[in-house]
Design a protein around this motif. Sequence first.
Motif, PDB file in Angstrom:
ATOM      1  N   PHE A  85      -1.143  15.868  35.188  1.00 56.93           N
ATOM      2  CA  PHE A  85      -0.389  15.334  34.054  1.00 56.93           C
ATOM      3  C   PHE A  85       1.119  15.393  34.295  1.00 56.93           C
ATOM      4  O   PHE A  85       1.856  14.495  33.897  1.00 56.93           O
ATOM      5  CB  PHE A  85      -0.762  16.098  32.786  1.00 56.93           C
ATOM      6  N   ALA A  86       1.584  16.451  34.942  1.00 56.26           N
ATOM      7  CA  ALA A  86       3.017  16.580  35.203  1.00 56.26           C
ATOM      8  C   ALA A  86       3.518  15.458  36.111  1.00 56.26           C
ATOM      9  O   ALA A  86       4.647  14.976  35.949  1.00 56.26           O
ATOM     10  CB  ALA A  86       3.312  17.943  35.839  1.00 56.26           C
ATOM     11  N   GLN A  87       2.691  15.028  37.055  1.00 55.39           N
ATOM     12  CA  GLN A  87       3.099  13.943  37.942  1.00 55.39           C
ATOM     13  C   GLN A  87       3.036  12.598  37.238  1.00 55.39           C
ATOM     14  O   GLN A  87       3.905  11.739  37.434  1.00 55.39           O
ATOM     15  CB  GLN A  87       2.222  13.943  39.193  1.00 55.39           C
ATOM     16  N   VAL A  88       2.001  12.391  36.420  1.00 52.48           N
ATOM     17  CA  VAL A  88       1.922  11.152  35.640  1.00 52.48           C
ATOM     18  C   VAL A  88       3.144  11.012  34.744  1.00 52.48           C
ATOM     19  O   VAL A  88       3.722   9.924  34.614  1.00 52.48           O
ATOM     20  CB  VAL A  88       0.631  11.123  34.792  1.00 52.48           C
ATOM     21  N   ASN A  89       3.586  12.120  34.148  1.00 56.29           N
ATOM     22  CA  ASN A  89       4.688  12.092  33.192  1.00 56.29           C
ATOM     23  C   ASN A  89       6.055  12.095  33.859  1.00 56.29           C
ATOM     24  O   ASN A  89       7.066  11.983  33.165  1.00 56.29           O
ATOM     25  CB  ASN A  89       4.574  13.283  32.242  1.00 56.29           C
ATOM     26  N   ASN A  90       6.090  12.219  35.174  1.00 56.29           N
ATOM     27  CA  ASN A  90       7.353  12.225  35.914  1.00 56.29           C
ATOM     28  C   ASN A  90       7.689  10.803  36.349  1.00 56.29           C
ATOM     29  O   ASN A  90       6.973  10.204  37.160  1.00 56.29           O
ATOM     30  CB  ASN A  90       7.227  13.135  37.135  1.00 56.29           C
ATOM     31  N   PRO A  91       8.771  10.217  35.841  1.00 56.90           N
ATOM     32  CA  PRO A  91       9.111   8.834  36.211  1.00 56.90           C
ATOM     33  C   PRO A  91       9.353   8.653  37.703  1.00 56.90           C
ATOM     34  O   PRO A  91       9.231   7.536  38.218  1.00 56.90           O
ATOM     35  CB  PRO A  91      10.394   8.557  35.409  1.00 56.90           C
ATOM     36  N   LYS A  92       9.700   9.720  38.413  1.00 55.35           N
ATOM     37  CA  LYS A  92       9.979   9.622  39.850  1.00 55.35           C
ATOM     38  C   LYS A  92       8.718   9.666  40.702  1.00 55.35           C
ATOM     39  O   LYS A  92       8.772   9.411  41.902  1.00 55.35           O
ATOM     40  CB  LYS A  92      10.934  10.741  40.265  1.00 55.35           C
ATOM     41  N   SER A  93       7.590  10.017  40.099  1.00 56.19           N
ATOM     42  CA  SER A  93       6.324  10.086  40.826  1.00 56.19           C
ATOM     43  C   SER A  93       5.575   8.764  40.713  1.00 56.19           C
ATOM     44  O   SER A  93       5.640   8.080  39.699  1.00 56.19           O
ATOM     45  CB  SER A  93       5.458  11.222  40.271  1.00 56.19           C
ATOM     46  N   ARG A  94       4.872   8.406  41.772  1.00 59.84           N
ATOM     47  CA  ARG A  94       4.071   7.173  41.750  1.00 59.84           C
ATOM     48  C   ARG A  94       2.735   7.361  41.049  1.00 59.84           C
ATOM     49  O   ARG A  94       2.029   6.378  40.781  1.00 59.84           O
ATOM     50  CB  ARG A  94       3.815   6.695  43.182  1.00 59.84           C
ATOM     51  N   THR A  95       2.374   8.587  40.739  1.00 61.35           N
ATOM     52  CA  THR A  95       1.087   8.850  40.113  1.00 61.35           C
ATOM     53  C   THR A  95       1.028   8.233  38.728  1.00 61.35           C
ATOM     54  O   THR A  95       1.923   8.450  37.907  1.00 61.35           O
ATOM     55  CB  THR A  95       0.844  10.364  40.006  1.00 61.35           C
ATOM     56  N   ALA A  96      -0.006   7.448  38.466  1.00 68.76           N
ATOM     57  CA  ALA A  96      -0.185   6.798  37.166  1.00 68.76           C
ATOM     58  C   ALA A  96      -1.612   7.018  36.708  1.00 68.76           C
ATOM     59  O   ALA A  96      -2.560   6.796  37.464  1.00 68.76           O
ATOM     60  CB  ALA A  96       0.121   5.311  37.255  1.00 68.76           C
ATOM     61  N   GLY A  97      -1.770   7.462  35.483  1.00 66.58           N
ATOM     62  CA  GLY A  97      -3.103   7.687  34.938  1.00 66.58           C
ATOM     63  C   GLY A  97      -3.084   7.589  33.428  1.00 66.58           C
ATOM     64  O   GLY A  97      -2.026   7.696  32.795  1.00 66.58           O
ATOM     65  N   ALA A  98      -4.244   7.380  32.858  1.00 72.58           N
ATOM     66  CA  ALA A  98      -4.379   7.308  31.405  1.00 72.58           C
ATOM     67  C   ALA A  98      -5.817   7.613  31.048  1.00 72.58           C
ATOM     68  O   ALA A  98      -6.716   7.537  31.898  1.00 72.58           O
ATOM     69  CB  ALA A  98      -3.982   5.926  30.882  1.00 72.58           C
ATOM     70  N   ALA A  99      -6.049   7.970  29.806  1.00 75.88           N
ATOM     71  CA  ALA A  99      -7.390   8.229  29.285  1.00 75.88           C
ATOM     72  C   ALA A  99      -7.690   7.193  28.219  1.00 75.88           C
ATOM     73  O   ALA A  99      -6.961   7.074  27.225  1.00 75.88           O
ATOM     74  CB  ALA A  99      -7.478   9.646  28.715  1.00 75.88           C
TER      75      ALA A  99
END
Length: 413
Positions: free
Chosen positions: A199-213
């Motif tokens: 979740f911390a990476q999803v919520n970080n604009p600088k990270s490419r990680t994208a996820g949702a529920a």
Amino acid sequence: MMLFGLAVLSALIWFGLIFFHGWFWQAGPILRPACASKAPADIMPNVTVVIPARDEAESIEVALSSLLTQDYAGRLSLILVNDRSEDGTGALARALPDPKGRLTVLDGADPEPGWSGKLWAVAQGVAEARRQQDANSGYILFTDADIVHAPQHISTLVAKAQTDTLHMVSEMVELQCESLAERALVPAFVFFFALLYPFAQVNNPKSRTAGAAGGTILIRRDMLAEIGWIEALKGALIDDCTLATCVKQAGGRLYLGHSCLARSIRPYPYAIDIWRMIARTAFVQLRYSPLFLVLTVLAMGVVWIAPGLIALFGHGLTQWIGLVTWLVSIGSFVPTLRRFRISPLWALTLPFVAIFYTAATIGSAVNHYRGRGVVWKNRAYTDAIPNDGRTAPAAPSPAPEQAKTAQMPGGRA
């Protein structure tokens, strides 16, 4: 020597996961009701809720009632897309009390070629929302027909989006965990999801990680318009994470957290029900690749199974390394169990749960090669599009780079 090397490899992977993978094992962020805005109605943004529903007679009344009674100061409208239900879902929805005139029940058409069933229903709901409101201001909330929302939920989601200038707010709703199968297997679903999408990476604009529920996704209408509306997801079977990827690639800011204001009432009473949930799209997530399947099975063995076996059957230093790694792996599961209010002793079953998830992923591949494809709600998809090539291994993988693009079962066909 090979056993020692395997023990060291597993230990190094777990060291990286614990300290350099977005603290995935922690409890994660939660939106509390106190976050809800008390602003006057005339300055609160419009919110349109789109609910696709196919044969949801058992849950539709309580789910819709929780949305119709939301304590939201702004304009709130609901669009239920009755996706060719055969169990009276549409009639039950129309019969619900709606004193504020919030609900529109739309009878959906059969899916057009190239569309998955759920996304086609969602697309029809969004089209109706655009007809009801021409401007691309405000928000659209996507939710499922088996989710019950606390009265403050929508207010809390909007407040979070506005306070932090977010383009999309998504929450992992509380999952039902009552039967033996649910207690044994459902917490691991949330745990593996957080491993793939820290979740911390999803919520970080600088990270490419994208996820949702998919159970709760609040998105700004202007962002949805910018990415091309629901048509941008056409054919995707893992629609929630595909949507998150599109938003982040467009420069949007995401939030993904746990919910204490929404819960699923869909039961999974037996292990076979959870098996089918996993097997439904697991091989799609692997891009139908036998190579990815083999790599995933090997990764599962190294990360989840090897430490326990080495702790039991190793000798000397090798055994100690295996024991410590095994304790770390099961200890990382404890915060998730606490979230479900389940005894930490259930963590001891995690290697066996990992074997179950791996077997279900293999079963998904077997279904594909036997011509069964993806089956959901009496619909079969044998030529599903694997999210435009953005997917990677489906089962929980130890590699952080893989986790940034992998998909867990979330969106429904």
